[in-house]
Design a protein around this motif. Structure first.
Motif, mmCIF file in Angstrom:
data_model
loop_
_atom_site.group_PDB
_atom_site.id
_atom_site.type_symbol
_atom_site.label_atom_id
_atom_site.label_comp_id
_atom_site.label_asym_id
_atom_site.label_seq_id
_atom_site.Cartn_x
_atom_site.Cartn_y
_atom_site.Cartn_z
ATOM 1 N N LYS A 1 0.829 -1.209 0.000
ATOM 2 C CA LYS A 1 0.000 0.000 0.000
ATOM 3 C C LYS A 1 0.863 1.258 0.000
ATOM 4 O O LYS A 1 0.408 2.338 -0.377
ATOM 5 N N LYS A 2 2.123 1.120 0.458
ATOM 6 C CA LYS A 2 3.041 2.246 0.502
ATOM 7 C C LYS A 2 3.896 2.336 -0.764
ATOM 8 O O LYS A 2 4.647 3.280 -0.952
ATOM 9 N N TYR A 3 3.774 1.312 -1.608
ATOM 10 C CA TYR A 3 4.655 1.220 -2.785
ATOM 11 C C TYR A 3 4.269 2.225 -3.866
ATOM 12 O O TYR A 3 3.109 2.358 -4.236
ATOM 13 N N VAL A 4 5.272 2.917 -4.363
ATOM 14 C CA VAL A 4 5.116 3.836 -5.470
ATOM 15 C C VAL A 4 6.169 3.483 -6.513
ATOM 16 O O VAL A 4 7.373 3.514 -6.228
ATOM 17 N N ALA A 5 5.724 3.124 -7.722
ATOM 18 C CA ALA A 5 6.662 2.714 -8.773
ATOM 19 C C ALA A 5 7.290 3.931 -9.412
ATOM 20 O O ALA A 5 6.616 4.826 -9.921
ATOM 21 N N ILE A 6 8.625 3.972 -9.370
ATOM 22 C CA ILE A 6 9.394 5.059 -10.017
ATOM 23 C C ILE A 6 10.405 4.403 -10.932
ATOM 24 O O ILE A 6 11.278 3.657 -10.470
ATOM 25 N N GLY A 7 10.335 4.611 -12.194
ATOM 26 C CA GLY A 7 11.250 3.981 -13.140
ATOM 27 C C GLY A 7 10.698 2.630 -13.537
ATOM 28 O O GLY A 7 9.519 2.459 -13.769
ATOM 29 N N GLY A 8 11.613 1.562 -13.536
ATOM 30 C CA GLY A 8 11.196 0.225 -13.941
ATOM 31 C C GLY A 8 11.484 0.025 -15.391
ATOM 32 O O GLY A 8 11.429 -1.048 -15.885
#
Length: 257
Positions: free
Chosen positions: A250-257
């Motif tokens: 729930k705290k995860y925020v995708a940056i890049g990848g």
């Protein structure tokens, strides 16, 4: 996938295989020096042969259950690589579990061959060190150790949800975990009080417990209790792991990848 990765980097695999000889050499000179200086045949409850046997088997067992995947999970969380798994019909936990087991096949085979050869050598030195029944019990507990260790470090890797970069925490935890698990030397050297505390933790059931069985330093009642503790800790982590993941994601925020 894990098996392919293991063979893809077979040079690293063989270098790792050769590299474990170095710490064993240090252990040999360390314990021969300790026993020579003490002038006693038994130190910390072990004879010199038992201590050397423990050191060698602990090193090989640590190789079998080692969990390098934690850095990959941390990288996925930190760099956004986790996002590609979340949008696909792939269970991230199962993917890592089977990759982990696949990568371990080569290590397991070579390590077990070495362990069996060493068992024969130590048996010729003293039949009190190794027995067939304890080898069988070791293999059973090793399977449980492999599963338990995966769960322990999978949970540790989930620290990445709450830290900007958990690699430092993972490194320290892995280092300390290797010590308190008995992966370097037996927990008996810490004394009865500290040992009793450490045996309440799950780490001791990944290395110290199975290796102590192999070295024939445990009674059958202790072995039965230890197997029950392994199963209990696995059950606890089966419950904790998805809940911890659910909170973290729930705290995860995708940056890049």
């Amino acid at each position: 996938m894990g098996l392919k990765k293991s063979f893809r980097y077979r040079i690293n695999f063989f270098l790792e295989l050769i590299g474990f000889i170095f710490p064993l050499t240090i252990q040999y000179f360390l314990w021969t020096g300790v026993f020579s200086a003490s002038g006693n045949n038994i130190t910390f409850g072990y004879t010199l042969n038992q201590m050397l046997a423990y050191s060698i088997f602990a090193c090989l067992t640590s190789r079998i259950i080692s969990s390098n995947f934690v850095y990959e999970i941390n990288s996925d969380i930190k760099e956004g690589g986790l996002a590609k798994y979340l949008i696909r019909p792939v269970n991230y936990f199962s993917y890592n579990l089977f990759s982990y087991l696949g990568e371990k096949i080569g290590t397991i085979i070579t390590s077990l061959i070495m362990i069996l050869v060493l068992c024969v050598i130590f048996y010729t030195i003293s039949s009190n060190i190794i027995s067939i029944s304890h080898i069988i019990l070791y293999l059973i507990t090793l399977i449980l150790s492999l599963i338990l260790n995966f769960y322990i470090y999978y949970c540790i890797s989930e620290l990445g949800f709450w830290m900007k970069d958990a690699s430092g925490a993972i490194f320290i935890t892995t280092l300390v975990g290797n010590i308190v698990s008995g992966g370097i030397f037996p927990l008996d050297i810490f004394g009865d009080m500290v040992k009793s505390i450490l045996t309440f933790l799950p780490f001791s059931y990944t290395s110290y417990f199975p290796v102590s069985i192999l070295c024939n330093t445990m009674e059958y009642s202790q072995i039965l209790k230890g197997i029950c503790m392994q199963i209990l800790w696995i059950f606890i982590f089966v419950i904790i792991t998805p809940r911890l993941w659910g909170v973290g994601i729930k705290k995860y925020v995708a940056i890049g990848g």
